[in-house]
Scaffold this motif. Structure first.
Motif, PDB file in Angstrom:
ATOM      1  N   ASN A   4       0.843  -1.205   0.000  1.00  0.00           N
ATOM      2  CA  ASN A   4       0.000   0.000   0.000  1.00  0.00           C
ATOM      3  C   ASN A   4       0.873   1.248   0.000  1.00  0.00           C
ATOM      4  O   ASN A   4       1.702   1.424   0.896  1.00  0.00           O
ATOM      5  N   SER A  63      -6.209   9.666   9.068  1.00  0.00           N
ATOM      6  CA  SER A  63      -6.189   8.242   9.406  1.00  0.00           C
ATOM      7  C   SER A  63      -6.689   7.415   8.226  1.00  0.00           C
ATOM      8  O   SER A  63      -6.152   6.343   7.911  1.00  0.00           O
ATOM      9  N   THR A  64      -7.697   7.916   7.548  1.00  0.00           N
ATOM     10  CA  THR A  64      -8.223   7.251   6.356  1.00  0.00           C
ATOM     11  C   THR A  64      -7.218   7.315   5.213  1.00  0.00           C
ATOM     12  O   THR A  64      -7.064   6.368   4.444  1.00  0.00           O
ATOM     13  N   GLY A  67      -3.531   5.592   7.050  1.00  0.00           N
ATOM     14  CA  GLY A  67      -3.541   4.632   8.151  1.00  0.00           C
ATOM     15  C   GLY A  67      -3.061   3.235   7.791  1.00  0.00           C
ATOM     16  O   GLY A  67      -2.452   2.559   8.631  1.00  0.00           O
ATOM     17  N   ASP A  68      -3.321   2.773   6.558  1.00  0.00           N
ATOM     18  CA  ASP A  68      -2.918   1.407   6.194  1.00  0.00           C
ATOM     19  C   ASP A  68      -1.724   1.391   5.230  1.00  0.00           C
ATOM     20  O   ASP A  68      -1.406   0.349   4.651  1.00  0.00           O
ATOM     21  N   HIS A  70       1.995   1.272   3.719  1.00  0.00           N
ATOM     22  CA  HIS A  70       3.365   0.830   3.984  1.00  0.00           C
ATOM     23  C   HIS A  70       4.359   1.926   3.602  1.00  0.00           C
ATOM     24  O   HIS A  70       5.415   2.056   4.227  1.00  0.00           O
ATOM     25  N   CYS A  92       0.290   7.729  10.821  1.00  0.00           N
ATOM     26  CA  CYS A  92       0.940   6.594  10.153  1.00  0.00           C
ATOM     27  C   CYS A  92       1.185   5.466  11.152  1.00  0.00           C
ATOM     28  O   CYS A  92       1.522   5.710  12.314  1.00  0.00           O
ATOM     29  N   LYS A  93       1.047   4.251  10.691  1.00  0.00           N
ATOM     30  CA  LYS A  93       1.277   3.097  11.574  1.00  0.00           C
ATOM     31  C   LYS A  93       2.774   2.809  11.677  1.00  0.00           C
ATOM     32  O   LYS A  93       3.570   3.199  10.817  1.00  0.00           O
ATOM     33  N   THR A  96       5.769   2.279   8.788  1.00  0.00           N
ATOM     34  CA  THR A  96       5.563   3.047   7.556  1.00  0.00           C
ATOM     35  C   THR A  96       6.829   3.827   7.196  1.00  0.00           C
ATOM     36  O   THR A  96       7.481   4.411   8.072  1.00  0.00           O
TER      37      THR A  96
END
Length: 449
Positions: A4, A63-64, A67-68, A70, A92-93, A96
Motif C-alpha cells: 500500500n 487516518s483514512t 492509516g494502512d 506501507h 501513520c502506523k 511506515t
C-alpha cells in the motif's frame, strides 16, 4: 498481499511516480491511494488513464488517507512539505516509510527530527527521494534518481530501510539510482548544480521576454549556441513557479554560492563599463583553469553537434550568460564534474555548452571580442544591449533569493510569463533535442575517461 502506497499530491511528479510504480510491478502488487484536495476525482482519472488507484476525497481525515500505508510519499511543493508532514506523521502506523519528492530536504528534515524526538517509539522511518528531472519534459528512467539517508539528532535511516526503499522505488530508474549518505550531502550537491543554473535560465528567459525576441518565431538568431540556450530558457520558463523557488530559497549553501557569483558578475560587468578588456580576458582565463583545468581538452560537444541547431550564417555573440556562469563556478571553487549524481537535464546542457565555449578552438576569444564590440558611433550593439538587460535581470532574481523575498520571485516570474506568448511555450518540446544531444555527449565523454 499488495504493497500500500499513499501519494499526497497529484501534480506532475505525483502522478508520474504512481503510474510508473504500477507499471514497474503487477497491478495487484501495488495498491495506490491518492490524496490531493485541489484535484478532483474525474481530473485524476483522466490524468492517470490505465492506472488503478483509490481516490480519497478532500474532506477525509488523515487516518483514512495514510492509516494502512506501507509507504507514504509526499509530492507537494517544497514550501508545503513541513506542514503536510505535521498533519501526516501522527496517523501513520509503525513501520511506515515516509518519503518526499523535493529538490531540497533540510527544512523537512527538521520537522522529522522534531517529531521523532517527541515520539521516539513511533516506529516510523524516513527516506527522502529526488527524481532529477521534470517527468513532463524528460524520460525519468534515463535520469538520476536519488535515495537519501537521513542522519539527524533523533533519527537515522537504518541501512536495511535504505535497501528496502532502493528495492521498491529504485524501479523508477534502475540504471540511474544513486544514494546520498546525508541530507547535507544531497542539498549541497543539488545547490552546486541547480541554484546558479536555475537563476541564470530564469534571468535569460526574463531577458528574452523583456526584449520580445523569440528566435523560433522570428528566425533571427544567427548563432547555434544562442538557439540552444533559448530553447533551454523557454524550458525553464515553462516550469511551475514553485519548482525553482523550492530549489533556491532557504538554502544556506545556495545563498553563499549566489552571493559570490553575483560579486563576480558585477566585477565582469564593471570591466565592460570600464572598457577593461584585458582584465576581462584574464579573469575568464583564470576561471577556465579553475573550472575545466589548465590543460587543453577536446570539447564535449563536437562542432557538428553544435552547428546543426542553426542553418544560417553564424554571427558571433558574447555568450555572456555562459561566461559569467563559469566565472561564478570558479568564484565558488565548484568543480562542475564532481556532483554529477545531482545533475539535471538543464545542468548537463549548460555544462556542455559552457565547455564548448571555453574549450573549442577560438570560441572564447570570439565571445570576448563580441562582448566588447561597439557600433561605429560608439554605442552598444544590439547583442550587447541584451547583455545589459540580462545583467539587470540576473541581479533581481539573485537579490530575491538572497533577501528570501518570495514577493520578488513571484513578481519576476509573473512578469516573465506575461510577456512570453503561449505560442512560444508550446514549442518547448524543441529543447528535448538540445538536452538529448548534450546528455549523449556527456555520457560518451565520461566513458572515455
Amino acid at each position: 498481499m499488495p504493497i500500500n502506497i499513499t501519494i499526497i499530491g497529484a501534480g506532475n511528479l505525483g502522478t508520474y511516480t504512481g503510474s510508473a510504480l504500477q507499471k514497474a510491478y503487477r497491478r495487484d502488487q501495488v495498491r495506490l491511494t491518492y490524496f490531493d484536495p485541489y484535484v478532483l476525482h474525474e481530473q485524476l482519472k483522466d490524468t492517470l488513464r490505465g492506472t488503478k488507484f483509490r481516490y480519497v476525497p478532500a474532506d477525509s481525515n488523515f487516518s483514512t488517507i495514510v492509516g494502512d500505508a506501507h509507504y507514504v510519499l509526499l509530492c507537494v511543493p517544497t514550501d508545503q512539505v513541513q506542514k503536510t508532514l505535521e498533519k501526516v506523521l501522527p496517523h501513520c502506523k509503525a513501520g511506515t516509510i515516509i518519503s518526499t519528492q523535493t529538490s531540497r530536504k533540510s527544512d523537512e528534515a527538521k520537522t522529522i527530527d522534531d517529531y521523532f524526538s517527541k515520539n521516539p517509539s513511533c516506529g516510523l522511518h524516513y527516506a527522502p527521494l529526488h527524481t532529477m528531472c521534470n517527468p513532463r519534459l524528460s524520460i525519468p528512467e534515463a535520469q538520476n534518481f536519488a535515495i537519501i539517508r537521513h542522519k539527524g539528532p533523533s533519527y537515522e535511516t537504518p541501512s536495511e530501510v535504505v535497501a528496502q526503499v532502493t528495492g521498491f522505488y529504485g524501479k523508477l530508474s534502475p540504471k540511474h539510482t544513486v544514494t546520498f549518505e546525508s541530507i547535507k550531502e544531497h542539498d549541497d550537491a543539488t545547490a552546486n548544480t541547480q541554484v546558479l543554473t536555475s537563476i541564470n535560465f530564469l534571468s535569460a528567459a526574463s531577458t528574452y521576454a523583456e526584449q520580445g525576441r523569440f528566435p523560433w518565431l522570428e528566425n533571427k538568431f544567427g548563432n547555434p549556441i544562442d538557439t540552444m540556450l533559448f530553447a533551454l530558457a523557454m524550458r525553464a520558463a515553462s516550469q511551475e513557479a514553485h519548482i525553482y523557488r523550492g530549489i533556491q530559497y532557504h538554502s544556506n549553501h545556495g545563498n553563499t554560492i549566489v552571493a559570490k557569483s553575483m560579486n563576480m558578475e558585477s566585477a565582469l560587468y564593471g570591466m565592460k563599463e570600464g572598457a577593461r578588456k584585458d582584465d576581462f580576458r584574464d579573469t575568464l582565463s583564470w576561471a577556465k583553469d579553475q573550472v575545466f583545468g589548465s590543460e587543453r581538452t577536446a570539447p564535449i560537444l563536437s562542432r557538428n553537434q553544435i552547428t546543426r541547431f542553426n542553418g544560417q550564417e553564424e554571427i558571433p555573440n558574447s555568450h555572456y550568460f555562459i561566461l559569467q556562469w563559469v566565472a561564478g563556478l570558479a568564484a565558488n571553487n565548484i568543480n562542475p564534474f564532481k556532483d554529477l549524481r545531482a545533475k539535471t537535464p538543464m545542468y548537463t546542457s549548460l555544462l556542455c555548452l559552457a565547455d564548448y565555449v571555453f574549450n573549442a578552438e577560438g570560441e572564447l576569444d570570439k565571445a570576448i571580442d563580441a562582448f566588447f564590440e561597439t557600433k561605429s558611433n560608439g554605442s552598444a550593439s544590439r547583442f550587447r544591449e541584451e547583455d545589459f538587460i540580462f545583467h539587470d535581470n540576473l541581479r533581481t532574481w539573485s537579490l530575491g533569493m538572497l533577501n528570501d523575498s518570495v514577493t520578488i520571485y513571484n513578481r519576476q516570474y509573473e512578469k516573465m510569463r506575461k510577456k512570453i506568448s503561449q505560442q512560444v511555450l508550446d514549442l518547448v518540446h524543441r529543447s528535448r533535442d538540445v538536452v538529448g544531444t548534450c546528455e549523449s555527449a556527456l555520457e560518451r565523454a565520461i566513458r572515455k575517461k
